[in-house]
Enzyme design. Sequence first.
Site, short mmCIF file in Angstrom:
data_model
loop_
_atom_site.label_atom_id
_atom_site.label_comp_id
_atom_site.label_asym_id
_atom_site.label_seq_id
_atom_site.Cartn_x
_atom_site.Cartn_y
_atom_site.Cartn_z
CG ASP A 204 -0.92 4.16 1.11
OD1 ASP A 204 -1.21 4.76 2.31
OD2 ASP A 204 -0.05 3.34 0.93
CB ILE A 205 -5.79 4.07 4.13
CG1 ILE A 205 -6.78 3.18 3.15
CG2 ILE A 205 -6.64 4.71 5.20
CD1 ILE A 205 -7.23 2.11 4.24
CG ASN A 212 -4.37 -1.12 12.30
OD1 ASN A 212 -5.45 -1.69 12.04
ND2 ASN A 212 -3.53 -1.13 11.16
CG ASP A 221 -8.33 -6.77 9.90
OD1 ASP A 221 -7.30 -6.13 9.21
OD2 ASP A 221 -8.34 -7.88 10.21
CD GLU A 247 -1.16 1.03 5.21
OE1 GLU A 247 -0.50 1.92 5.38
OE2 GLU A 247 -1.00 -0.02 5.18
#
Length: 345
Positions: A204-205, A212, A221, A247
């Site tokens: 997971d980022i 964003n 993206d 993500e």
Amino acid sequence: MNVLLAGLATLSGLRDRQAMDFTLVKLMLSTELWQFSSVKLLRAVGPLNDQHWLTLAQCTCSQAEPTHDQVWLDISALPTLSDFPKREAAIVTESVQRSLTAPFVTVFPINTQASVCSVLEVLSDQALSADLLPHIDSVLRLYENLQSLLDYGEKDSLTELLNRKTFDSAFWRAAQAQETIQMVPETERRQPNQEVSYFLAVIDIDHFKHVNDNFGHLIGDEVLLLLARQMRASFRFHDQLYRFGGEEFVVLMRCSSHADAQAALERFRTHIAEHDFPQVNHITISIGFTPLNLNDTPSGAFDRADKAVYYAKEHGRNQVCSYTELVASGALQAPADDTEEVDFF
């Protein structure tokens, strides 16, 4: 011609890649239009500067069913591209390569995954006539188109990693292979003191919403796309890489031990933390992982890895957390039905 048409009809109805590969080589051996003594379908795998030949399917006239290389094997033991110049030339030049003396070897390039990375190699007692080449090419173009359709249905449109709907079938294959491994007596294993196991990791980022919000969704993206590229470069060719949405990414991998799995994931985490992403500069990731258990399910394994990654994010982010170790330390509580499952690492 009837055999060929029937084989093409069978091929077009398949949705499993291995079944499609096996059907292709059997079709090439059975049609009455030409006579081959053996057929091999091969793919170039590994880093671009160190690729090896993986046999997807091979069959001879004396075989009842095709065989193939196990996808989890060590690719360094496979022949290199340069060991077979005609195969290599077929990929590089994207053209048919033919030997001039018997036994006659003909190698056809196959376009898959937007590049020439596979070949069909046929062996015959007589040289193939020029009028047969277009027929064979037509069969291979149908195979290419069917592979492209599978890619369209199985891959995430942004990152080109596998999508979530393909995960369950891959998980069950890994679970079945894991069960088979454990049934082999330790004295019969090639490395008796080493227990190979399958692991599921969730990536997971960290703070992706900030990316964003601060840079826009186009840059977000791009971060997802670049992360996917780093995953393909960092993990082995046979590791299954998925984007589950947003993500969140998933890796289904096979390692010789729990420590090896953790080390591989830690290397990837460190690499991403040091990588320079355009405009964003640097991001970090949190990773949770778990071994596959006996009688495991896709949802059960994912839930364990997800709990581990959630723990990582709640306790500082930018780290790799093992569900097994978290439970052993008391940091996480295993569900009651988890206690009867056995971890293999």
